[in-house]
Write a protein that holds these residues in place. Structure first.
Motif, PDB file in Angstrom:
ATOM      1  N   GLU A   1       0.836  -1.206   0.000  1.00 32.59           N
ATOM      2  CA  GLU A   1       0.000   0.000   0.000  1.00 32.59           C
ATOM      3  C   GLU A   1       0.873   1.259   0.000  1.00 32.59           C
ATOM      4  O   GLU A   1       0.581   2.222  -0.714  1.00 32.59           O
ATOM      5  CB  GLU A   1      -0.912   0.004   1.227  1.00 32.59           C
ATOM      6  N   THR A   2       1.925   1.241   0.775  1.00 32.78           N
ATOM      7  CA  THR A   2       2.837   2.395   0.831  1.00 32.78           C
ATOM      8  C   THR A   2       3.522   2.607  -0.508  1.00 32.78           C
ATOM      9  O   THR A   2       3.640   3.737  -0.990  1.00 32.78           O
ATOM     10  CB  THR A   2       3.881   2.184   1.944  1.00 32.78           C
ATOM     11  N   LEU A   3       3.971   1.520  -1.123  1.00 34.09           N
ATOM     12  CA  LEU A   3       4.600   1.619  -2.442  1.00 34.09           C
ATOM     13  C   LEU A   3       3.644   2.234  -3.456  1.00 34.09           C
ATOM     14  O   LEU A   3       4.019   3.129  -4.221  1.00 34.09           O
ATOM     15  CB  LEU A   3       5.048   0.230  -2.905  1.00 34.09           C
ATOM     16  N   VAL A   4       2.400   1.768  -3.463  1.00 36.78           N
ATOM     17  CA  VAL A   4       1.410   2.282  -4.419  1.00 36.78           C
ATOM     18  C   VAL A   4       1.180   3.773  -4.212  1.00 36.78           C
ATOM     19  O   VAL A   4       1.134   4.554  -5.172  1.00 36.78           O
ATOM     20  CB  VAL A   4       0.091   1.490  -4.298  1.00 36.78           C
ATOM     21  N   LYS A   5       1.020   4.200  -2.972  1.00 38.59           N
ATOM     22  CA  LYS A   5       0.802   5.626  -2.695  1.00 38.59           C
ATOM     23  C   LYS A   5       1.979   6.463  -3.175  1.00 38.59           C
ATOM     24  O   LYS A   5       1.801   7.534  -3.777  1.00 38.59           O
ATOM     25  CB  LYS A   5       0.586   5.835  -1.193  1.00 38.59           C
TER      26      LYS A   5
ATOM     27  N   GLY B   1       6.945   9.456  -6.615  1.00 37.23           N
ATOM     28  CA  GLY B   1       8.149   9.258  -5.827  1.00 37.23           C
ATOM     29  C   GLY B   1       8.707   7.854  -5.903  1.00 37.23           C
ATOM     30  O   GLY B   1       8.175   6.975  -6.578  1.00 37.23           O
ATOM     31  N   ASN B   2       9.811   7.656  -5.192  1.00 35.66           N
ATOM     32  CA  ASN B   2      10.428   6.341  -4.991  1.00 35.66           C
ATOM     33  C   ASN B   2      10.287   5.951  -3.534  1.00 35.66           C
ATOM     34  O   ASN B   2      10.221   6.808  -2.653  1.00 35.66           O
ATOM     35  CB  ASN B   2      11.918   6.375  -5.351  1.00 35.66           C
ATOM     36  N   TYR B   3      10.291   4.665  -3.272  1.00 31.94           N
ATOM     37  CA  TYR B   3      10.156   4.112  -1.922  1.00 31.94           C
ATOM     38  C   TYR B   3      11.482   3.460  -1.555  1.00 31.94           C
ATOM     39  O   TYR B   3      11.867   2.445  -2.131  1.00 31.94           O
ATOM     40  CB  TYR B   3       9.027   3.078  -1.930  1.00 31.94           C
ATOM     41  N   LEU B   4      12.207   4.064  -0.613  1.00 29.70           N
ATOM     42  CA  LEU B   4      13.455   3.506  -0.110  1.00 29.70           C
ATOM     43  C   LEU B   4      13.151   2.859   1.237  1.00 29.70           C
ATOM     44  O   LEU B   4      13.009   3.545   2.250  1.00 29.70           O
ATOM     45  CB  LEU B   4      14.512   4.607   0.039  1.00 29.70           C
ATOM     46  N   MET B   5      13.009   1.537   1.237  1.00 31.98           N
ATOM     47  CA  MET B   5      12.605   0.822   2.448  1.00 31.98           C
ATOM     48  C   MET B   5      13.828   0.330   3.212  1.00 31.98           C
ATOM     49  O   MET B   5      14.678  -0.375   2.670  1.00 31.98           O
ATOM     50  CB  MET B   5      11.697  -0.364   2.117  1.00 31.98           C
ATOM     51  N   ASN B   6      13.908   0.724   4.485  1.00 33.03           N
ATOM     52  CA  ASN B   6      15.054   0.370   5.310  1.00 33.03           C
ATOM     53  C   ASN B   6      14.872  -0.987   5.983  1.00 33.03           C
ATOM     54  O   ASN B   6      13.841  -1.256   6.608  1.00 33.03           O
ATOM     55  CB  ASN B   6      15.260   1.428   6.389  1.00 33.03           C
ATOM     56  N   ILE B   7      15.877  -1.840   5.837  1.00 29.38           N
ATOM     57  CA  ILE B   7      15.954  -3.108   6.566  1.00 29.38           C
ATOM     58  C   ILE B   7      17.295  -3.120   7.288  1.00 29.38           C
ATOM     59  O   ILE B   7      18.344  -2.932   6.657  1.00 29.38           O
ATOM     60  CB  ILE B   7      15.839  -4.319   5.631  1.00 29.38           C
ATOM     61  N   ALA B   8      17.278  -3.321   8.589  1.00 24.98           N
ATOM     62  CA  ALA B   8      18.501  -3.229   9.384  1.00 24.98           C
ATOM     63  C   ALA B   8      19.048  -4.607   9.718  1.00 24.98           C
ATOM     64  O   ALA B   8      18.373  -5.400  10.383  1.00 24.98           O
ATOM     65  CB  ALA B   8      18.223  -2.454  10.674  1.00 24.98           C
ATOM     66  N   PRO B   9      20.272  -4.921   9.285  1.00 25.35           N
ATOM     67  CA  PRO B   9      20.896  -6.178   9.705  1.00 25.35           C
ATOM     68  C   PRO B   9      21.202  -6.158  11.201  1.00 25.35           C
ATOM     69  O   PRO B   9      21.440  -5.098  11.790  1.00 25.35           O
ATOM     70  CB  PRO B   9      22.197  -6.218   8.891  1.00 25.35           C
TER      71      PRO B   9
END
Length: 481
Positions: free
Chosen positions: A340-344, A350-358
């Motif tokens: 849903e966030t990506l679609v919005k 815009g672009n969606y830069l999603m953070n994943i933390a190791p």
């Protein structure tokens, strides 16, 4: 990163770029300057095609499960509180924090595993923290011994100890654009937080105009590290500079609360840095975030999505969990929420830069891989409506969100339902973009023939077949004229 791990939503008026303060203390900069270098323009256009990127905050702080570097900052904020078990006094805490270097040994580090998982989920570029505000370098800098490749760090004995090189080489091989996050402030450097004075807040703790030699040393140190990153690590497409309080004093926006705390000149000489970076990496996108001008090639709202389309390149950086850095048992967003966030975001250009933390072991939490696998199933069916698209009016009406192909021959309409687990309705009715003449349409992921008709007021009505019950997260209608 960044300033606050959790924030409240914010509003942006359509096409409003200036005078907007985000509750998480970042703003979209006034005075955006469109790049003129043809290679930068081309790179930026390709980056806008990619839509979905991976952000990774990783450092020694993952061992404590805290908010990146921020507990080192002597600002009295609820989200930077230091835990007593890590040090009873500020000085003891800092010593123990810096000593994390001597125990950092992420032996499960395997960037190929990350690249495989996020590539299947549709991510097409990566931005990795080469150095956060604490000054610990996740690359083999020659400017400091506070780095992952130092003999003081156990992981230095590992053949993959230069994790920045390993991440960049692995993801580049998989076709990703490569982004280097770098903090302009460095709280470990004696030329930024001079030990003669105690640090007062996030800013430099002396007046650079009063001690110009010391500031000049810091400028050289910063320049040299960025020269290393842009010279020694292969092709880099994005230089993502954080720590917007390191900026020319005249660029401060007094309407932004955190910028009002900047009391001294902190000009790092971005013209010199940017010119060097472009010489080393022709066409590189430079993001001197929150500092308006020619070195902020796109803007970066944080932990939120603008409510309306913006007419300039932009990227929302948003965490998969609650935090940018690793926290045990983090609250990871559902796959439906991520989609849903990506679609919005893409419907607003815009672009969606999603953070994943190791984590400290060098890997993601298992639940992350579950989420990525779920997203990949949706992306396999719907990617043609996501990538290489642009915003188109009306952008967003009710539960419907729009994108268009770059050749303007195809419009994609996403139907969302955020109230519960997504269930496609039997009938969909939505507006047709102005001057768009539908000739055919299909529902991505369905094989059945679709019944549709135009209705009064330039709308389309679609009757979905029983097969609609197989749709997850969203219904995606692709219309061709």
């Amino acid at each position: 990163m960044l300033v606050i791990p959790k924030i409240k939503p914010f509003l942006l008026s359509s096409f409003l770029i200036s005078s907007v303060v985000f509750s998480q203390a970042h703003n979209v900069s006034d005075g955006y300057q469109k790049p003129t270098d043809p290679l930068v323009v081309q790179n930026l256009d390709q980056w806008q095609d990619m839509k979905f990127g991976l952000f990774m905050h990783w450092g020694t702080y993952s061992q404590w499960g805290i908010v990146e570097s921020w507990s080192l900052c002597p600002e009295d904020e609820s989200w930077t509180q230091r835990k007593p078990e890590h040090g009873k006094t500020y000085d003891e805490y800092v010593k123990n924090y810096e000593n994390l270097q001597t125990t950092f040994n992420p032996t499960q580090f395997n960037p190929q595993k990350w690249a495989d998982a996020v590539k299947k989920a549709g991510m097409k570029y990566v931005v990795f923290t080469t150095k956060h505000h604490d000054g610990f370098a996740m690359f083999d800098t020659q400017q400091s011994d506070y780095k992952i490749t130092s003999p003081k760090t156990p992981f230095s004995k590992n053949p993959k100890s230069d994790v920045t090189k390993e991440v960049f080489n692995t993801f580049r091989k998989e076709g990703f654009k490569i982004g280097a996050y770098f903090s302009k402030p460095d709280w470990y450097s004696d030329d930024y937080w001079w030990p003669y004075f105690p640090p007062k807040d996030r800013n430099v703790n002396y007046d650079p105009k009063k001690y110009p030699e010391r500031w000049e040393n810091f400028k050289k140190f910063t320049f040299n590290q960025l020269n290393e990153i842009t010279s020694n690590y292969g092709k880099i497409d994005i230089l993502w500079l954080d720590g917007g309080w390191v900026r020319p004093f005249h660029t401060i926006d007094p309407k932004v609360e955190w910028q009002r705390t900047i009391k001294v000149e902190q000009d790092i000489d971005m013209d010199k840095i940017g010119t060097m970076a472009r010489k080393n990496q022709p066409g590189i996108i430079i993001v001197d975030r929150t500092v308006p001008g020619k070195w902020e090639n796109y803007v970066t709202p944080e932990q939120a999505v603008p409510e309306h389309a913006l007419p300039i390149p932009w990227e929302s950086c948003i965490t998969m969990g609650d935090s940018f850095s690793y926290i045990p048992n983090d609250n990871y967003k559902t796959s439906q929420k991520i989609i849903e966030t990506l679609v919005k975001i893409i419907s607003r250009g815009g672009n969606y830069l999603m953070n994943i933390a190791p984590g400290p072991n060098g890997d993601y939490d298992p639940i992350v891989y579950e989420r990525l696998q779920q997203i990949s199933g949706w992306m396999n069916k719907n990617q043609s409506a996501v990538f290489a698209t642009r915003a188109i009016a009306p952008y967003h009406e009710g539960n419907y969100y729009y994108t268009q192909s770059k050749d303007h021959h195809t419009v994609n309409v996403f139907h969302l339902d955020e109230q519960s687990e997504y269930k496609a309705p039997e009938v969909l009715t939505f507006s047709i973009p102005v001057n768009f003449k539908p000739k055919s349409l299909k529902i991505l992921g369905l094989s059945s023939k679709i019944q549709w008709k135009k209705t009064a007021g330039d709308a389309l009505e679609i009757k979905l077949p029983e097969e609609r019950k197989n749709l997850k997260y969203a219904t995606v209608i692709q219309i061709i004229q």
